[in-house]
Design a protein around this motif. Structure first.
Motif, PDB file in Angstrom:
ATOM      1  N   ASN A   5       1.428   4.939  -7.946  1.00  0.00           N
ATOM      2  CA  ASN A   5       2.036   4.028  -8.915  1.00  0.00           C
ATOM      3  C   ASN A   5       1.849   4.470 -10.360  1.00  0.00           C
ATOM      4  O   ASN A   5       2.686   4.190 -11.216  1.00  0.00           O
ATOM      5  CB  ASN A   5       1.465   2.621  -8.732  1.00  0.00           C
ATOM      6  CG  ASN A   5       2.387   1.538  -9.258  1.00  0.00           C
ATOM      7  OD1 ASN A   5       3.599   1.613  -9.089  1.00  0.00           O
ATOM      8  ND2 ASN A   5       1.811   0.538  -9.887  1.00  0.00           N
ATOM      9  N   SER A  65      -3.113  -4.947  -5.362  1.00  0.00           N
ATOM     10  CA  SER A  65      -3.384  -5.683  -4.129  1.00  0.00           C
ATOM     11  C   SER A  65      -3.221  -7.159  -4.422  1.00  0.00           C
ATOM     12  O   SER A  65      -3.886  -7.690  -5.318  1.00  0.00           O
ATOM     13  CB  SER A  65      -4.798  -5.386  -3.616  1.00  0.00           C
ATOM     14  OG  SER A  65      -5.014  -5.996  -2.369  1.00  0.00           O
ATOM     15  N   GLY A  69       5.035   2.839  -1.032  1.00  0.00           N
ATOM     16  CA  GLY A  69       5.685   1.716  -0.379  1.00  0.00           C
ATOM     17  C   GLY A  69       4.817   0.596   0.132  1.00  0.00           C
ATOM     18  O   GLY A  69       5.277  -0.216   0.936  1.00  0.00           O
ATOM     19  N   ARG A  70       3.594   0.492  -0.318  1.00  0.00           N
ATOM     20  CA  ARG A  70       2.745  -0.611   0.140  1.00  0.00           C
ATOM     21  C   ARG A  70       1.663  -0.906  -0.885  1.00  0.00           C
ATOM     22  O   ARG A  70       1.403  -0.118  -1.790  1.00  0.00           O
ATOM     23  CB  ARG A  70       2.095  -0.270   1.485  1.00  0.00           C
ATOM     24  CG  ARG A  70       1.103   0.900   1.436  1.00  0.00           C
ATOM     25  CD  ARG A  70       0.363   1.042   2.756  1.00  0.00           C
ATOM     26  NE  ARG A  70      -0.533   2.185   2.794  1.00  0.00           N
ATOM     27  CZ  ARG A  70      -1.762   2.205   2.287  1.00  0.00           C
ATOM     28  NH1 ARG A  70      -2.235   1.121   1.686  1.00  0.00           N
ATOM     29  NH2 ARG A  70      -2.523   3.285   2.374  1.00  0.00           N
ATOM     30  N   ALA A  71       1.023  -2.062  -0.706  1.00  0.00           N
ATOM     31  CA  ALA A  71      -0.089  -2.442  -1.577  1.00  0.00           C
ATOM     32  C   ALA A  71      -1.372  -1.766  -1.098  1.00  0.00           C
ATOM     33  O   ALA A  71      -1.438  -1.195  -0.002  1.00  0.00           O
ATOM     34  CB  ALA A  71      -0.257  -3.962  -1.567  1.00  0.00           C
ATOM     35  N   SER A  72      -2.392  -1.845  -1.927  1.00  0.00           N
ATOM     36  CA  SER A  72      -3.694  -1.281  -1.584  1.00  0.00           C
ATOM     37  C   SER A  72      -4.397  -2.142  -0.543  1.00  0.00           C
ATOM     38  O   SER A  72      -4.238  -3.366  -0.519  1.00  0.00           O
ATOM     39  CB  SER A  72      -4.555  -1.195  -2.847  1.00  0.00           C
ATOM     40  OG  SER A  72      -5.869  -0.798  -2.547  1.00  0.00           O
ATOM     41  N   THR A  73      -5.190  -1.511   0.321  1.00  0.00           N
ATOM     42  CA  THR A  73      -5.940  -2.228   1.347  1.00  0.00           C
ATOM     43  C   THR A  73      -7.420  -1.868   1.247  1.00  0.00           C
ATOM     44  O   THR A  73      -7.830  -0.994   0.484  1.00  0.00           O
ATOM     45  CB  THR A  73      -5.444  -1.868   2.764  1.00  0.00           C
ATOM     46  OG1 THR A  73      -5.823  -0.504   3.049  1.00  0.00           O
ATOM     47  CG2 THR A  73      -3.944  -2.011   2.873  1.00  0.00           C
ATOM     48  N   ASP A 118      -8.434   1.731   1.539  1.00  0.00           N
ATOM     49  CA  ASP A 118      -8.138   2.645   0.439  1.00  0.00           C
ATOM     50  C   ASP A 118      -9.295   2.726  -0.558  1.00  0.00           C
ATOM     51  O   ASP A 118      -9.806   3.804  -0.852  1.00  0.00           O
ATOM     52  CB  ASP A 118      -6.855   2.203  -0.284  1.00  0.00           C
ATOM     53  CG  ASP A 118      -5.648   2.207   0.629  1.00  0.00           C
ATOM     54  OD1 ASP A 118      -5.481   3.181   1.381  1.00  0.00           O
ATOM     55  OD2 ASP A 118      -4.871   1.232   0.596  1.00  0.00           O
ATOM     56  N   ARG A 163       6.221  -9.037  -4.235  1.00  0.00           N
ATOM     57  CA  ARG A 163       7.225  -8.231  -3.541  1.00  0.00           C
ATOM     58  C   ARG A 163       7.776  -7.144  -4.452  1.00  0.00           C
ATOM     59  O   ARG A 163       7.923  -5.985  -4.054  1.00  0.00           O
ATOM     60  CB  ARG A 163       8.373  -9.139  -3.071  1.00  0.00           C
ATOM     61  CG  ARG A 163       9.399  -8.400  -2.206  1.00  0.00           C
ATOM     62  CD  ARG A 163      10.751  -9.062  -2.256  1.00  0.00           C
ATOM     63  NE  ARG A 163      11.334  -8.997  -3.598  1.00  0.00           N
ATOM     64  CZ  ARG A 163      11.877  -7.890  -4.129  1.00  0.00           C
ATOM     65  NH1 ARG A 163      11.887  -6.762  -3.439  1.00  0.00           N
ATOM     66  NH2 ARG A 163      12.364  -7.920  -5.348  1.00  0.00           N
ATOM     67  N   GLY A 191      -1.454   4.755  -4.552  1.00  0.00           N
ATOM     68  CA  GLY A 191      -0.183   5.003  -3.887  1.00  0.00           C
ATOM     69  C   GLY A 191       0.837   5.702  -4.754  1.00  0.00           C
ATOM     70  O   GLY A 191       2.028   5.676  -4.457  1.00  0.00           O
ATOM     71  N   THR A 209       5.034  -4.425  -5.265  1.00  0.00           N
ATOM     72  CA  THR A 209       4.754  -3.606  -4.089  1.00  0.00           C
ATOM     73  C   THR A 209       5.904  -2.658  -3.783  1.00  0.00           C
ATOM     74  O   THR A 209       5.695  -1.492  -3.436  1.00  0.00           O
ATOM     75  CB  THR A 209       4.485  -4.501  -2.862  1.00  0.00           C
ATOM     76  OG1 THR A 209       3.389  -5.383  -3.154  1.00  0.00           O
ATOM     77  CG2 THR A 209       4.137  -3.659  -1.641  1.00  0.00           C
ATOM     78  N   ALA A 210       7.119  -3.145  -3.936  1.00  0.00           N
ATOM     79  CA  ALA A 210       8.300  -2.321  -3.665  1.00  0.00           C
ATOM     80  C   ALA A 210       8.413  -1.142  -4.612  1.00  0.00           C
ATOM     81  O   ALA A 210       9.026  -0.126  -4.282  1.00  0.00           O
ATOM     82  CB  ALA A 210       9.561  -3.178  -3.744  1.00  0.00           C
TER      83      ALA A 210
END
Length: 263
Positions: free
Chosen positions: A248, A191, A214-218, A221, A205, A246, A208-209
């Motif tokens: 990773n 994040s 396909g996205r960062a932690s929020t 999560d 970027r 995600g 995260t990619a």
């Protein structure tokens, strides 16, 4: 998952509470009605966090230096005085300095290990003793990282500390099981802003990619994952590590980002 008021009135201690993950965790438990003890090094930042998340009555902030034994002892005493015993401890505080091993001196190594590993040991055992005295079947959650399983250049001390933290998690779980105290680790995903160090936009970027989902932690999560581990729904889970990243940790897309399935 609906926890149906399970945490209402429960006492929850969050270290590193003024940081990104700390705020997310504190806000999550506050919404569930838990009384909070928020701790970090900066009193003003802690007060701002309390004002921002507006936890239930009985919550308080206590500034502490997790490299100082007397300061940690004062924190444990404050928790005992205000709560009797904590129901949940979230060992979230951590540092992520960057530097090659050849350039890191012993004092810096000790500082990293002190905050990331020694402090969770001191606080877990100190608060566990209060839980045992009160007959509280509490939960301890150590915030770890995917770095526990994959070494990274320039942050070897951090990786080492998180690997050791997950072993400590298992050791605490084994020895505290007879008292009904569960100990687990939680590995949140990447994040931006989670580190005290500023991260370049291109780095954010690229990282995260590479995450499979396909996205960062929020906040949506890590918070529910911590609630789950602390709840009765996880009553038979101890000594485990829950990875919420995600995908990773199982593999990244950075090498083959240009290879897409035709569908």
């Amino acid at each position: 998952m609906n926890f149906e008021g399970e945490f209402k009135g429960k006492a929850v201690v969050v270290t590193g509470a003024a940081g990104l993950y700390g705020k997310r965790l504190a806000a999550t438990f506050a919404r569930e009605g838990a009384r909070l003890c928020l701790t970090d090094t900066d009193p003003a930042a802690l007060d701002a966090t309390l004002a921002e998340i507006a936890p239930p009555e009985g919550s308080f902030a206590h500034a502490a230096d997790l490299t100082d034994d007397a300061s940690m002892a004062a924190l444990v005493t404050a928790v005992g005085t205000r709560f009797g015993a904590a129901d949940v401890l979230l060992n979230n505080a951590g540092v992520y300095p960057s530097g090659f091993l050849l350039d890191i001196d012993v004092a810096e190594w000790d500082r990293i290990m002190g905050i990331n590993l020694r402090a969770p040991f001191v606080l877990s055992t100190g608060l566990a003793k209060q839980m045992i005295a009160q007959g509280t079947k509490g939960a301890i959650i150590n915030i770890s990282s995917g770095a526990a399983r994959k070494m990274r250049r320039t942050v070897v001390p951090y990786c080492t500390s998180k690997t050791a933290l997950e072993r400590l998690t298992k050791g605490l779980a084994l020895e505290l099981a007879e008292f009904g105290i569960r100990v687990n680790a939680l590995e949140p995903g990447f994040s931006a802003g989670s580190s005290v160090s500023q991260l370049a936009d291109e780095h954010v970027r690229r990282v995260t990619a590479a995450v499979p989902l396909g996205r960062a932690s929020t906040a949506e999560d890590i918070g529910p994952a911590a609630l789950y581990l602390a709840s009765s729904a996880a009553a038979y889970i101890t000594g485990a590590t829950l990875t919420v990243d995600g995908g990773n940790s199982i593999g990244s897309l950075d090498v083959y980002q240009d290879k897409k399935h035709p569908l």
